[in-house]
Motif scaffolding. Structure first.
Motif, PDB file in Angstrom:
ATOM      1  N   HIS A  20       0.832  -1.208   0.000  1.00 28.70           N
ATOM      2  CA  HIS A  20       0.000   0.000   0.000  1.00 28.70           C
ATOM      3  C   HIS A  20       0.868   1.261   0.000  1.00 28.70           C
ATOM      4  N   LEU A  23       2.117   1.754  -3.551  1.00 28.53           N
ATOM      5  CA  LEU A  23       0.999   2.183  -4.408  1.00 28.53           C
ATOM      6  C   LEU A  23       0.749   3.682  -4.200  1.00 28.53           C
ATOM      7  N   HIS A  24       0.743   4.110  -2.962  1.00 27.46           N
ATOM      8  CA  HIS A  24       0.518   5.515  -2.635  1.00 27.46           C
ATOM      9  C   HIS A  24       1.692   6.378  -3.111  1.00 27.46           C
ATOM     10  N   ASN A  27       1.652   7.013  -6.736  1.00 26.00           N
ATOM     11  CA  ASN A  27       0.384   7.614  -7.199  1.00 26.00           C
ATOM     12  C   ASN A  27      -0.389   6.681  -8.121  1.00 26.00           C
ATOM     13  N   ILE A  28      -0.524   5.453  -7.719  1.00 30.01           N
ATOM     14  CA  ILE A  28      -1.223   4.454  -8.538  1.00 30.01           C
ATOM     15  C   ILE A  28      -2.660   4.340  -8.045  1.00 30.01           C
ATOM     16  N   ARG A  29      -3.589   4.566  -8.952  1.00 33.13           N
ATOM     17  CA  ARG A  29      -5.000   4.304  -8.661  1.00 33.13           C
ATOM     18  C   ARG A  29      -5.239   2.862  -9.103  1.00 33.13           C
ATOM     19  N   ASP A  30      -5.772   2.068  -8.204  1.00 33.19           N
ATOM     20  CA  ASP A  30      -5.857   0.635  -8.452  1.00 33.19           C
ATOM     21  C   ASP A  30      -7.266   0.107  -8.171  1.00 33.19           C
ATOM     22  N   PRO A  31      -8.270   0.526  -8.965  1.00 35.33           N
ATOM     23  CA  PRO A  31      -9.638   0.106  -8.675  1.00 35.33           C
ATOM     24  C   PRO A  31      -9.860  -1.395  -8.839  1.00 35.33           C
ATOM     25  N   HIS A  32      -9.095  -2.051  -9.685  1.00 36.68           N
ATOM     26  CA  HIS A  32      -9.292  -3.485  -9.937  1.00 36.68           C
ATOM     27  C   HIS A  32      -8.266  -4.343  -9.204  1.00 36.68           C
ATOM     28  N   GLN A  33      -7.478  -3.743  -8.344  1.00 35.17           N
ATOM     29  CA  GLN A  33      -6.500  -4.448  -7.512  1.00 35.17           C
ATOM     30  C   GLN A  33      -5.414  -5.173  -8.326  1.00 35.17           C
ATOM     31  N   TYR A  36      -2.031  -4.167  -6.748  1.00 32.89           N
ATOM     32  CA  TYR A  36      -1.931  -4.787  -5.428  1.00 32.89           C
ATOM     33  C   TYR A  36      -1.535  -6.256  -5.581  1.00 32.89           C
TER      34      TYR A  36
END
Length: 189
Positions: A20, A23-24, A27-33, A36
Motif C-alpha cells: 500500500h 501504491l501511494h 500515485n497508482i489508482r488501483d480500482p481493480h487491484q 496490489y
C-alpha cells in the motif's frame, strides 16, 4: 533462514502495508487491484529468492515491490500507447489504400480513364497540339501503357530522350489555357 522460521502468510501479514505504501508513493489508482496483486507476487518472489547474507528482508521487499510496480506501470503505458496508435495506423493504411485504389483503373463500368483512352476526337486534338515525338510518348505511354524503357527500345533512343519528350508534352499541354476548350466539340453527339 527466514523461510524456516516464518511462513509466507506470517511475513505477508507483517509486510502488507509495504504494498500500500508503494501504491501511494507511486500515485497508482488501483480500482481493480491489479497493482496490489502484482505487489503480492513481488513479495512472494522476494520471499522465495531472499538471501540473508545480502541484506535485510525489508529492504529487499521494498526494492522488489517498487520495481515490479514500476514495470507494470510501464507495461500498462505501452499498452495504452499502442491502443492510441493502432487507430492512427489503421487510418493511415486506409488512406493509403484509398489512394492506391484511386490510381488503379477501376472496372470498365463508369471508368473515365477507359472512356478517355477510347475517345478518338480527344486524341486527335491532343495530337494536333504536340510534336511528333511528344505525340509518340502520349500514344505509347498513356494510351497503350508501355513503359519508358519499352518506348526507348522501340524508337531506338535513350530512356532520357523519352523522358524529355514526356516533360515537353506535359509542359505544352499545361501551358495551353484553351486546351479544355479545344476538347469540347459541338458536333459531338
Amino acid at each position: 533462514m527466514v523461510k524456516d522460521k516464518f511462513t509466507f502468510e506470517e511475513i505477508f501479514e507483517q509486510n502488507e502495508r509495504r504494498i500500500h505504501y508503494h501504491l501511494h508513493k507511486l500515485n497508482i489508482r488501483d480500482p481493480h487491484q491489479e497493482f496490489y496483486q502484482e505487489g503480492i507476487v513481488a513479495m512472494w518472489n522476494a520471499y522465495e529468492n531472499y538471501q540473508p547474507d545480502k541484506g535485510p528482508l525489508s529492504t529487499y521487499f521494498n526494492f522488489t515491490i517498487r520495481h515490479r510496480l514500476i514495470d507494470l506501470i510501464r507495461k500498462e503505458n505501452r499498452r495504452l500507447e499502442m491502443e492510441e496508435l493502432a487507430p492512427k495506423e489503421e487510418d493511415a493504411a486506409f488512406e493509403s489504400d484509398v489512394y492506391h485504389k484511386a490510381s488503379l483503373p477501376a472496372s470498365s463500368e463508369g471508368n473515365p480513364a477507359e472512356h478517355i483512352t477510347n475517345d478518338f476526337y480527344l486524341w486527335q486534338k491532343v495530337k494536333e497540339l504536340l510534336t511528333e515525338k511528344q505525340w509518340k510518348w502520349v500514344r505509347f505511354y498513356i494510351i497503350e501503357g508501355m513503359t519508358l524503357r519499352e518506348i526507348a527500345e522501340q524508337e531506338g533512343v535513350s530512356i532520357e530522350a523519352v523522358k524529355s519528350w514526356a516533360k515537353e508534352a506535359r509542359k505544352r499541354l499545361r501551358s495551353l489555357d484553351d486546351f479544355g476548350k479545344l476538347l469540347v466539340k459541338e458536333e459531338y453527339p
